[in-house]
Design an enzyme around this catalytic site. Structure first.
Site, PDB file in Angstrom:
ATOM      1  N   HIS A   1       0.855  -1.204   0.253  1.00 57.24           N
ATOM      2  CA  HIS A   1      -0.212  -0.104  -0.632  1.00 57.24           C
ATOM      3  C   HIS A   1       0.420   1.340  -0.341  1.00 57.24           C
ATOM      4  O   HIS A   1       1.091   2.196  -0.371  1.00 57.24           O
ATOM      5  CB  HIS A   1      -1.253  -0.207   1.356  1.00 57.24           C
TER       6      HIS A   1
ATOM      7  N   HIS B   1     -10.703   2.349  -0.635  1.00 61.12           N
ATOM      8  CA  HIS B   1     -11.207   2.405   0.923  1.00 61.12           C
ATOM      9  C   HIS B   1     -11.798   1.218   1.072  1.00 61.12           C
ATOM     10  O   HIS B   1     -12.416   0.979   1.230  1.00 61.12           O
ATOM     11  CB  HIS B   1     -11.507   3.478   1.421  1.00 61.12           C
TER      12      HIS B   1
END
Lengths: 775, 275
Positions: free
Chosen positions: A71, A119
């Site tokens: 990430h 998200h």
């Protein structure tokens, strides 16, 4: 072997014994601590500390785990992205890819700022909080460039709403629950911030059942001379942390996002979901922008993935400096947090300011004025190391280059052309096309998203010129793009759209990616805007599986192909891998947020039919390429022919369409996408409350002609007396197909009346199908 | 007094979020508008040059938003903070005929403060009306067609025609206007306090969604008996210009004039004439 040795200090600190660890131990340490590093990466860490002659503290190991997560450092994607979508050198680029948000020229004095992010995993576990904090995170990315946020966008992807409970995998929540929760989360956070939610999409497909996708984007505006970087300026700069307190929410968010979801994810990883508080955020936005405007900041960065660990490191490293942090100074939500928890917490609503020592008092005072808590927590040092102290005891001292750099892999790629194994399986030619059209209009991937749109405030700030729903009040249809007017003293506007066609990308990632980008361009051009920048949120499965990475690579190449030809940059983006569970991977989903510019917002064109007796034109060519189409999906048919984009045709079409717009020859215009011509013209009739009579002759089968999703096509309504002038604008295929008027949609194809339905029936199916399901 | 001397206070606290467009609406018409944080009136944590006094202003607007988050009852915290510090000042302000406008969350604040409906000119400690959860139980962002019910008493609507239809966007979750009984409703009518009602394109009684929240008697906005305090749920400041009208592309347009502009012109002319 005991991996963790408690240090004799008055707070919780451990030494992690990696020097004595063998390969198996290293893997155990990574697993037990939850940092998610591979064996090879752990060996690199061990070597680093061996050279230093000491073991790391728990905090140091955590810091490396955060920074090296997929990430944070894009270790699996960088290798592909830098050869594809990166480095398109468009003249409007200001900061592209290098910052948290892309910065693009708006006019001589202003820039607009674009950010798009996923998200996904938090939302799959806790839809309301996950989606809300997604909004919270993306708005900070824009604010930390010094920009006033103007608009949110949110492409969402779920499993089918009517999925029987028995088909829901263990540990997964029902798509309906997720959809409802995500919309409420975006609504309650976005509306409270006072930033309009202007565009988005909702897409339903089985592949998202156990891994929904929540992508959030934000567009803002800044004066060019007020743009600020996410980096410190000089040694001695003071770090001030402002906004919310730091808590145990959002620990290991990035490592959670860098692994597959599984049955126990909720229990194990609920702590990775942050808690949002928009009423702390709202003043934080005000004060951050005020401080920047007053020239009191050297740099500003938001706390996102990886928390303080990433912020302090990245801000310093970007300027070639190091940092010294007094971790015990950080204001906490709960008192007994261990230093490593404080260091990696991803609690929301926090900003880091780098401030000259002489401005510290003024910054603190202005924060207090806005009731924003602000605390000095450290300073910038010459030495390019990150040093962390707790109660004056040094608990971390790492070379920033090593910590923040992170590995990069060119992982194996396997390219599979799924279309090779598909033979055309046509549906039986329908005898009642009316029925098929009505069924198409009621499908969740086509029907009105009014239930979602009206829960979001899309008018706050009073800058919204074209709304997401357009047409006669109370009878609106789906706009192609929203248009905002960002500046008080200029009529120049930004058009915004989000698009992706996952089914086409799944079948043929290269063509599907091109079709996706083509659609976003069509939407901007439909309202009269010149395409100007792209942001991409690339949602894929596990990159350690070569087939998934093959899809990723082909997608990136498809996106690049068009963008490079048009010389429009991908200014910002995000890669979300590991959207995969035991049930399999999601369909590859490259969500695109595209922005266009329009010189005068008062010339923007909506999609609702405006008048009676006007001429309808079809721009572009309709082909028998039904692969990935909504019609084939509905009919359970299959085709290997995914719609192609002819690049030269696309760029000529953009030019021709915009010339028709700028000559004010277009009364309404709608792009043709999901559901083809039949759905597009239905939507125009629904929104304008005016019917149409269409006559077409062509070679392909009637149902295919009606529902084909061939690229680069628009429907345009033109005043009868402007026909000649309109046609002159086009070098690309343009054909007159009918007239507006009446209260019915009638389509004659090859001298056979295929469609004859009242607008009322069309509207009923299109407008109410989703709302009726959701209440 | 001259337009440029009219000082308009746009009040805000954390969570207020329509202050910018509200401020611009007055600014564009030449008034001296200013966004003022409650702390600037209270005087804590601010520099002396940021300090403001309510009595220096000719008009107050409480804009839309989610003041203090609206997690309790919409508007109640902002109302409580204003009342605890400035109740008497605000009563004097209103009694002197200076206008107070509350839009959306601002309307909720004025009701919670007892400034609306203020039956018999009495500002009560216990609210006499409520703006409660929409019947749909959802946030509703949609254009609302309103009929102007009064253009004489209310100082914000004098330039409108009586019965004129205007299109203001609504955007709220708690906008259902209620009073406790029929007597109070009759009182509102008798005293000419109903300023805006939700309506439909053909003027019939609106059901959902034309009445977006289920308000009693389709009430969208009311004023106090004196006519200088107005609260309404839909947002006139969002349609100051016609190109932010929800259906502007279907209309004949002139000089960028939106439906909401007249409300601000009306009140500024009133202040020009009276002060």
């Amino acid at each position: 072997m005991e991996y963790y040795i408690r240090k004799d200090v008055p707070f919780e600190l451990h030494e992690v014994n990696i020097l004595d660890a063998d390969e198996q131990d290293l893997e155990s340490i990574s697993r037990e601590s939850g940092i998610g590093l591979s064996k090879g990466e752990m060996k690199m860490v061990k070597k680093y500390f061996k050279d230093l002659g000491r073991n790391p503290t728990d905090l140091e190991l955590e810091a490396i785990g955060q920074a090296w997560s997929e990430h944070c450092c894009y270790k699996s994607s960088k290798c592909i992205l830098k050869d594809t979508v990166f480095d398109i050198d468009a003249p409007q680029n200001i900061y592209v890819i290098e910052e948290d948000a892309g910065v693009v020229e708006f006019d001589d004095d202003h820039a607009y700022v674009v950010a798009l992010e996923s998200h996904n995993h938090p939302s799959a576990i806790e839809p309301y909080g996950g989606a809300a904090t997604g909004i919270g995170g993306i708005v900070r990315d824009v604010v930390c460039m010094g920009a006033q946020p103007l608009a949110f966008v949110d492409p969402l992807f779920f499993g089918p709403l009517d999925l029987p409970e028995s088909d829901i995998p263990q540990g997964t929540k029902h798509p309906r629950y997720l959809f409802d929760g995500v919309v409420k989360g975006i609504r309650d956070y976005g509306n409270r911030l006072g930033i309009p939610t202007l565009a988005g999409m909702v897409y339903f497909d089985h592949s998202y059942t156990s891994n929904c996708l929540v992508n959030v984007g934000c567009v803002g505006i800044a004066k060019k001379d007020e743009l600020i970087r996410s980096r410190v300026k000089e040694s001695g700069d003071v770090f001030i942390m402002a906004g919310g307190r730091t808590g145990r929410d959002g620990i290991h968010g990035v490592t959670f996002a860098s692994d597959e979801l599984h049955e126990e994810s909720e229990e194990e990883d609920i702590g990775a979901v942050q808690l949002g508080d928009p009423i702390t955020k709202e003043p934080l936005i005000h004060v951050s922008l005020e401080l920047n405007r007053a020239g009191l900041l050297q740099g500003m960065k938001d706390f996102g993935g990886g928390g303080l660990s990433c912020v302090a490191g990245e801000m310093s490293l970007a300027a070639g400096y190091g940092a010294e942090i007094q971790l015990d100074k950080v204001p906490l939500k709960e008192e007994d947090m261990a230093p490593w928890e404080i260091w990696v917490s991803e609690s929301q609503e926090r900003m880091m300011y780098a401030v000259k020592p002489e401005n510290v008092d003024e910054v603190l005072r202005r924060c207090e004025k806005w009731d924003v808590e602000a605390t000095v927590i450290g300073r910038v040092i010459e030495e390019p190391n990150i040093k962390v102290y707790f109660d004056n005891i040094m608990i971390m001292n790492l070379d920033l280059e090593f910590q923040t750099g992170g590995p990069s892999y060119c992982r194996p790629v396997e390219i599979i052309d799924k279309t090779k194994n598909i033979t055309e399986k046509e549906p039986e030619e329908p005898d009642n096309h009316n029925k098929i059209l009505l069924e198409m209009l009621s499908r969740n991937n086509i029907n009105s998203k009014e239930w979602v749109i009206r829960q979001y405030d899309h008018e706050v700030r009073a800058n919204t010129v074209l709304k997401p729903l357009q047409g006669v009040i109370g009878k609106e249809g789906p706009g192609d793009a929203a248009v905002i007017k960002p500046l008080e003293h200029s009529f120049k506007g930004i058009a915004i759209t989000t698009d992706v066609n996952p089914r086409m990308v799944y079948l043929h990632p290269y063509k599907g990616a091109m079709a996706t980008l083509d659609e976003s361009i069509r939407n901007l051009v439909a309202v009269g805007a010149m395409p100007h920048s792209f942001a991409d949120c690339l949602n894929f499965g596990n990159p350690e599986k070569p087939k998934r990475l093959g899809d990723f690579e082909q997608t990136a190449k498809g996106l690049e192909k068009i963008a490079r030809h048009l010389n429009i940059s991908f200014v910002s983006g995000n890669v979300s891998f590991y959207n995969e569970t035991k049930q399999g991977s999601i369909k590859p989903t490259p969500s695109i947020l595209a922005c266009g510019l329009i010189e005068d917002v008062r010339e923007a064109v909506t999609m609702d039919i405006k008048g009676i007796g006007n001429t309808l034109y079809l721009i572009g060519k309709t082909k028998d390429e039904m692969g990935g189409s909504e019609y084939y999906e509905m009919m359970d048919a299959e085709s290997p022919r995914v719609p192609e984009v002819k690049i030269e045709l696309l760029s000529s079409s953009i030019e021709d369409m915009l010339s028709a717009h700028s000559n004010k020859l277009t009364k309404s215009c709608h792009d043709i996408s999901s559901g083809g011509i039949a759905v597009a013209i239905s939507e125009m009739c629904i929104a304008g409350d005016i019917g149409a009579e269409i006559t077409i002759e062509d070679e392909i089968r009637g149902d295919k002609y009606l529902f084909s999703e061939s690229n680069t096509r628009w429907l345009v309504e033109v005043d009868e007396e402007n026909e000649e002038e309109f046609e002159k604008c086009f070098s690309v295929p343009v054909r007159k197909i009918g007239k507006t008027g009446g209260k019915r949609l009638i389509i004659d194809y090859n001298s056979k009346k295929l469609i004859d339905v009242s607008i009322e029936s069309l509207r009923d199916k299109w407008k109410n199908s989703l709302g009726n399901k959701m209440g | 007094m001259k337009r440029e001397n009219i000082k308009v206070a746009i009040l805000r606290i954390e969570g207020t979020n329509c202050e910018e467009e509200s401020y611009l609406a007055f600014k564009r018409l030449g008034a001296d508008a200013e966004k003022i944080h409650l702390k600037q009136l209270l005087g804590n944590g601010i520099n002396p040059d940021e300090r403001r006094e309510l009595e220096d202003y000719h008009m107050i607007m409480i804009p839309g938003g989610f003041s203090a988050g609206d997690y309790v009852r919409a508007g109640i915290l902002f109302a409580a903070r204003l009342k605890s510090a400035f109740k008497e000042q605000l009563i004097d302000f209103a009694d002197s005929g200076k206008p107070i406008l509350g839009v959306c969350n601002g309307f909720q604040v004025l009701v919670e403060m007892g400034f609306l409906p203020a039956f018999d000119r009495e500002i009560t400690d216990i609210p006499q009306a409520a703006l409660t959860t929409n019947d749909s139980n959802k946030f509703e962002c949609r254009p609302s067609l309103l009929s102007v019910e009064d253009n004489t008493k209310c100082v914000f609507t004098r330039k409108f025609k009586k019965g004129e239809k205007v299109l203001f966007p609504s955007a709220h979750a708690e906008g259902k206007f209620l009073v406790k009984d029929d007597d109070h409703l009759e009182k509102l009518k008798d005293d000419g306090q109903i300023v805006f009602r939700y309506t439909t394109p053909n003027g019939t009684r609106p059901g959902y969604p034309w009445n977006p929240n289920g308000s009693l008697d389709d009430i969208a906005g009311i004023c106090n008996p004196q006519g200088n305090v107005l609260g309404l749920m839909p947002h006139p400041e969002r349609v100051f210009y016609d190109f932010t009208d929800p259906d502007w592309t279907r209309k004949k347009r002139s000089e960028n004039r939106g439906d909401g502009k007249l409300l601000f012109e009306s009140v500024l002319e009133y202040v020009e004439d009276e002060f």
